[in-house]
Design an enzyme around this catalytic site. Structure first.
Site, PDB file in Angstrom:
ATOM      1  N   ARG A   1       8.188 -12.625   1.209  1.00  0.00           N
ATOM      2  CA  ARG A   1       7.556 -11.518   1.516  1.00  0.00           C
ATOM      3  C   ARG A   1       7.905 -11.066   3.163  1.00  0.00           C
ATOM      4  O   ARG A   1       7.761  -9.729   3.065  1.00  0.00           O
ATOM      5  CB  ARG A   1       5.980 -11.892   1.813  1.00  0.00           C
ATOM      6  CG  ARG A   1       5.172 -10.929   2.065  1.00  0.00           C
ATOM      7  CD  ARG A   1       4.846  -9.803   1.030  1.00  0.00           C
ATOM      8  NE  ARG A   1       4.178  -8.758   1.395  1.00  0.00           N
ATOM      9  CZ  ARG A   1       4.325  -7.925   2.202  1.00  0.00           C
ATOM     10  NH1 ARG A   1       5.311  -7.815   2.874  1.00  0.00           N
ATOM     11  NH2 ARG A   1       3.366  -6.910   2.311  1.00  0.00           N
TER      12      ARG A   1
ATOM     13  N   GLU B   1       0.923  -1.093  -0.052  1.00  0.00           N
ATOM     14  CA  GLU B   1       0.146  -0.012   0.085  1.00  0.00           C
ATOM     15  C   GLU B   1       0.731   1.330   0.053  1.00  0.00           C
ATOM     16  O   GLU B   1       0.611   2.250  -0.675  1.00  0.00           O
ATOM     17  CB  GLU B   1      -0.996   0.067   1.191  1.00  0.00           C
ATOM     18  CG  GLU B   1      -2.014  -1.062   1.333  1.00  0.00           C
ATOM     19  CD  GLU B   1      -1.394  -2.441   1.912  1.00  0.00           C
ATOM     20  OE1 GLU B   1      -0.282  -2.597   2.125  1.00  0.00           O
ATOM     21  OE2 GLU B   1      -2.284  -3.451   2.040  1.00  0.00           O
TER      22      GLU B   1
END
Length: 439
Positions: free
Chosen positions: A271, A68
């Site tokens: 990740r 984001e």
């Protein structure tokens, strides 16, 4: 559930938060011990500021995590270009590091306050934002209600709604409408996302596309890139990026299956880099030689796996290959964003679990720049095919770059939707005298 009961539920949520407030310190201390909180800045989570508020209009932008944060960078740069102060909050240590590397001191950064009334009120009392912009799917009840009480518009940009989240909110329709109806504006990534937000009570809702496409390609240190390119030499490479637990094992299996035929180097970028020790131990147990970026290990002819366990260097890893498997799609659900590898000209591979990025994958699949694999065996076959078929690989790479160009325009659409909120702030900022306030 009736409207009255929805109000009771939200009130109960607020009171439960107040009751839990004394315990928040212990929870954050535990998270700090796990490396999930910044020890030196933990007070920010209770709404205590660590930097002065500048004079003039201020927009609060909240981005939960790395994806984001990267997505909203172009929008924050546009706000700064209009002389509007930008306060960015994030919820993770890794996203704070990315923001620092990409934005420097052009915006202020704080960790987002806990969604507890004392923390939220302390935060808003100090920063007094003129507008609040959240990215993708961040809905915090106490924060949203407090913003509404103060008549500060909250806008959701690049908004998306996963299948799971939509189903969960539908079961609580009245609560959803009581919350989503308080958003001043939703600017969604796709028509499907827009319809879901409308169904849950948001209005008005518009569609922009994904603003991440309008950003710059992930940067990298050219000196470091050149050094690693020399070390890789003529070896064939592929990368498994944004991997979750289980997908690193699949990547190792692919490497072992193909190494004898291609002499390849496999790049694995988890990740969550904090899992690197665990991942390396698994690899060593399986008899592969690992070089870690965090240790600045060289890539030698004996290196099997280059483990990309650093933050903010995806641009480096993707520039070392032409084939990228995007994780959270084989052994985990939801998928990860495929736009960065496509933007850098990689042929994109993914598992089938990509519901969170369905629109992006549909566009890449239609363009021929991405392929879906159902399991580890199919992944190995796809990697081998692309490595040994230059024409097919280059065709996918070119299609990805072309797709990115065609998908641009989301940032301008987002700015157009934001005009009623940011144009007055631009005028105010440019007419106001330059000064600094410590309020």
């Amino acid at each position: 559930m009736s409207d009255g009961l929805a109000k009771v539920v939200l009130a109960a949520y607020g009171w439960a938060g107040l009751a839990a407030y004394p315990l928040a310190g212990s929870v954050l201390a535990y998270r700090t011990s796990k490396g999930k909180e910044d020890r030196a800045r933990r007070d920010e989570r209770f709404g205590h500021p660590s930097v002065p508020r500048p004079f003039g209009p201020l927009v609060w932008v909240h981005a939960a995590s790395v994806g984001e944060t990267v997505a909203v960078i172009p929008l924050m740069r546009e706000l700064r270009r209009r002389d509007i102060n930008v306060l960015l909050t994030t919820g993770t240590v890794t996203s704070a590091e990315v923001a620092s590397k990409r934005l420097g001191d052009t915006v202020m950064h704080q960790y987002v306050p806990l969604d507890l009334r004392p923390a939220v009120r302390r935060f808003l009392d100090y920063w007094q934002p003129d507008a609040a912009i959240a990215v993708e799917s961040e809905i915090w009840p106490t924060t949203l209600l407090e913003l509404r009480r103060r008549q500060i518009p909250q806008i959701l940009v690049n908004a998306r709604m996963s299948d799971r989240s939509f189903a969960r909110w539908q079961k609580r329709q009245a609560v959803a409408e009581a919350l989503f109806g308080k958003l001043a504006l939703v600017i969604a990534q796709s028509d499907v996302d827009a319809e879901r937000f409308r169904d849950l009570g948001s209005w008005p809702v518009s569609v922009s596309g994904n603003i991440k496409v309008d950003g710059d390609a992930p940067p990298c240190d050219e000196t470091v890139l050149e050094r690693y390119r020399k070390q890789v030499g003529s070896r064939k490479t592929w990368a498994a990026i944004s991997t979750f637990d289980g997908e690193e094992k699949s990547a190792v299996m692919v490497h072992r299956a193909l190494k004898a035929h291609t002499g390849l180097l496999t790049i694995i970028v988890p990740r969550h880099p904090e899992r690197a020790d665990e991942i390396e131990a698994m690899m060593v147990e399986r008899g592969v030689n690992v070089a870690r970026r965090s240790r600045n290990d060289p890539i030698t002819p004996e290196t099997d796996i280059f483990l990309g366990d650093t933050i903010g260097e995806m641009g480096l890893y993707l520039r070392l290959t032409e084939i990228a498997f995007v994780g959270r799609s084989l052994s985990a659900e939801g998928g990860q964003n495929p736009l960065e590898p496509a933007m850098l000209g990689c042929a994109v591979l993914s598992g089938p679990q990509v519901s969170n990025f369905r629109e992006s994958y549909q566009k890449l699949l239609r363009a021929g720049s991405a392929r879906i694999v159902k399991d580890t065996e199919m992944l190995a076959k796809a990697v081998h095919f692309l490595m040994t078929n230059d024409l097919a690989r280059i065709k996918m790479m070119d299609a990805g770059v072309e797709s990115m160009q065609e998908m641009r325009g989301a940032l301008m659409a987002t700015l157009k939707g934001l005009e009623p909120y940011i144009n007055p702030l631009t005028v105010k900022a440019r007419l106001a005298p330059r000064a600094v306030s410590g309020t």
